[in-house]
Design an enzyme around this catalytic site. Structure first.
Site, PDB file in Angstrom:
ATOM      1  N   ASP A  36       0.834  -1.194   0.000  1.00 28.58           N
ATOM      2  CA  ASP A  36       0.000   0.000   0.000  1.00 28.58           C
ATOM      3  C   ASP A  36       0.870   1.246   0.000  1.00 28.58           C
ATOM      4  OD1 ASP A  36       0.759   0.639   2.689  1.00 28.58           O
ATOM      5  OD2 ASP A  36      -0.754  -0.733   3.459  1.00 28.58           O
ATOM      6  N   LYS A  58      -4.564   2.814  -0.702  1.00 30.43           N
ATOM      7  CA  LYS A  58      -5.750   3.653  -0.579  1.00 30.43           C
ATOM      8  C   LYS A  58      -5.308   5.111  -0.545  1.00 30.43           C
ATOM      9  CE  LYS A  58      -8.046   0.016   2.075  1.00 30.43           C
ATOM     10  NZ  LYS A  58      -8.617  -0.370   3.379  1.00 30.43           N
ATOM     11  N   MET A 173      -4.949   8.261  11.528  1.00 29.54           N
ATOM     12  CA  MET A 173      -5.945   8.450  10.462  1.00 29.54           C
ATOM     13  C   MET A 173      -7.024   9.440  10.889  1.00 29.54           C
ATOM     14  SD  MET A 173      -6.397   4.416   9.502  1.00 29.54           S
ATOM     15  CE  MET A 173      -6.885   4.065  11.203  1.00 29.54           C
TER      16      MET A 173
END
Length: 510
Positions: A36, A58, A173
């Site tokens: 990722d 992502k 996040m």
């Protein structure tokens, strides 16, 4: 067909050197690496030849692949008998959804291993000079997801208890929900003046840190257009940053530097750049190999049978030493046939390469260029003496021409040749187009010439325009001359023809 195995690996927070030994082993043995955007792409250079890489990262505005699809991908690859390494940023078990991936592997009877990584929750604050615990402030910390939506019907976070906690709070996040996080903490009883830090791309060359309090940090983030990915730190330990910040103070911090040296010799340059806080991107536009032309091979072999007639042997590079002795060994020539020759080396690294083979070079001049070297031995170089120059196929003519003008008998032999190497060039083109390469290093004239040719072969119509925004660093005047003749402006010139001096020039001459 037998089933493969899946390694669920924590890649660490970003700095590729923070990968664990076990994680690196998993990358090296993988047939496929699924990665990722938070896993450093520089880790992929450790993949074995022929291994496949699949990006499933992502982005803030879109998902390349849904989590359920990633889970199934790992199963499908393993059922093909492949060794699969799933490379995830940070630690896979800290909001990394490793449990979901592992459960499906169990359901399909696929063997797997979870390889822990250094979590960004601890490493990123450390790189910003913020230890998550300190005896004068707190002895505990909590790691909390910042990704929980404000309009969620039921919160899994006990905000009242969290607000009353005396320890450091670390949110992952959470940039998009920062306003919600701050308001919930204040509503729960946290002092509005509590220090807050946001660290974006922590441990990367792009690391950026913003500090404030629960009251003003939201406005500061908006004003600075501070984007994810970032770690949020709430607590008194943030006050330590002013004193303990270390990573951002390194002399090459924030600079992405292109290394064009042949891969076999690039390691020292790469290591020095990274030790000083820069990010080294390797694009070895040249590759060295033994001479390919039959006539060059024959001349070299014939010369090696006549080493006893030479009074001087001038080695001008480490490559020259390496390939010379490789050929000696291949032809079973006794090194003692060189006993009548005085050995001269251009540069300490060349002298070191000779010393590793039991040969002590003549005392080096203060500087390590061809003209200084010849001047140092001018009184001892006499007309008629036999000189051997083991060099590259594209070696400069200054040294042999000067020796011949002095009346010496010069024999030049190609012990190696350089060839163009454009592997990985498409990524370099992209970085140049985005103006994200700050400096380009050249360690020989051939790296200058070959970089321009490589860019042209990769489809760049105007390579000089691509290079124009970059600072140019050269290891010596001859390399700098080649760069200037090609149309480049040289910004940094090493005082000595060494890698250490080249790196020093990039910050001492800034």
């Amino acid at each position: 067909m037998s089933k493969g195995v899946v390694y669920l690996v924590g890649a660490g927070p970003g700095d590729p050197k923070l990968i664990t030994v076990r994680g690196l082993e998993a990358i090296q043995r993988a047939d496929v690496v699924v990665y990722d955007r938070l896993a450093s792409p520089r880790l992929l250079k450790h993949m074995k030849p022929g291994a496949e890489k699949i990006f499933v990262g992502k982005l803030p505005d879109k998902h390349m692949m849904k989590q359920s699809e990633i889970n199934q991908l790992l199963v499908d690859l393993a059922l093909q008998g492949k060794t699969v390494t799933r490379l995830k940023g940070g630690d896979p078990s800290v909001f990394g959804r490793v449990g979901e991936e592992a459960e499906l592997l169990v359901d399909n009877g696929i063997p797997f291993e979870i390889v822990p990584g250094i979590t960004s929750a601890i490493a990123v604050p450390a790189y910003a000079g913020i230890p998550v615990t300190h005896r004068d402030f707190t002895s505990s910390f909590s790691i909390v997801t910042g990704h929980e939506y404000p309009n969620k019907t039921y919160s899994s976070i006990n905000w009242d208890n969290l607000s009353q906690a005396s320890g450091t709070l670390i949110f992952l996040m959470g940039v998009a929900n920062l306003e919600f996080i701050c308001s919930r903490l204040i509503d729960g009883g946290k002092s509005p003046s509590t220090p807050v830090a946001l660290i974006r791309w922590g441990t990367w060359m792009d690391q950026r840190t913003l500090t404030g309090t629960l009251t003003d940090i939201v406005d500061k983030v908006r004003a600075a257009n501070f984007q994810s990915p970032a770690v949020i730190i709430v607590g008194e330990v943030v006050k330590l940053r002013e004193r303990l910040a270390w990573f951002e103070k390194k002399p090459l911090f924030g600079r992405r530097i292109l290394v064009t040296r042949a891969r076999s010799q690039a390691s020292e340059l790469v290591q020095l750049i990274e030790e000083l806080g820069g990010e080294a991107i390797e694009f070895p536009v040249i590759r060295t190999q033994p001479p390919s032309k039959p006539e060059a091979q024959q001349k070299l072999d014939d010369t090696l049978t006549q080493l006893s007639r030479f009074e001087w042997i001038f080695f001008t590079s480490v490559n020259g030493v390496d390939y010379f002795f490789q050929r000696l060994q291949k032809n079973r020539v006794d090194v003692r046939t060189m006993s009548s020759a005085r050995i001269v080396a251009v540069g300490p690294k060349t002298a070191e390469a000779l010393a590793q083979r039991g040969l002590v070079a003549e005392e080096l001049p203060a500087k390590f260029q061809g003209d200084e070297m010849l001047a140092a031995f001018a009184k001892e170089l006499r007309p008629g003496q036999q000189v051997l120059l083991p060099t590259a196929d594209i070696a400069k003519e200054y040294i042999p021409a000067t020796l011949r003008q002095m009346g010496l008998q010069v024999t030049e032999v190609d012990v190696y040749e350089t060839v163009l190497d454009t592997s990985g060039g498409s990524e370099i083109i992209e970085l140049l187009e985005q103006n994200t390469i700050h400096t380009i290093t050249f360690t020989s004239s051939s790296t200058v010439t070959n970089l321009i040719i490589a860019l042209q072969q990769l489809g760049a119509d105007k390579p000089l325009e691509l290079l124009q925004p970059c600072k140019i660093a050269c290891i010596g005047p001859m390399t700098a001359k080649t760069a200037e003749e090609a149309g480049l402006k040289v910004d940094y010139l090493a005082e000595e023809a060494t890698v250490a001096s080249l790196v020093q020039s990039m910050y001492s001459q800034a």
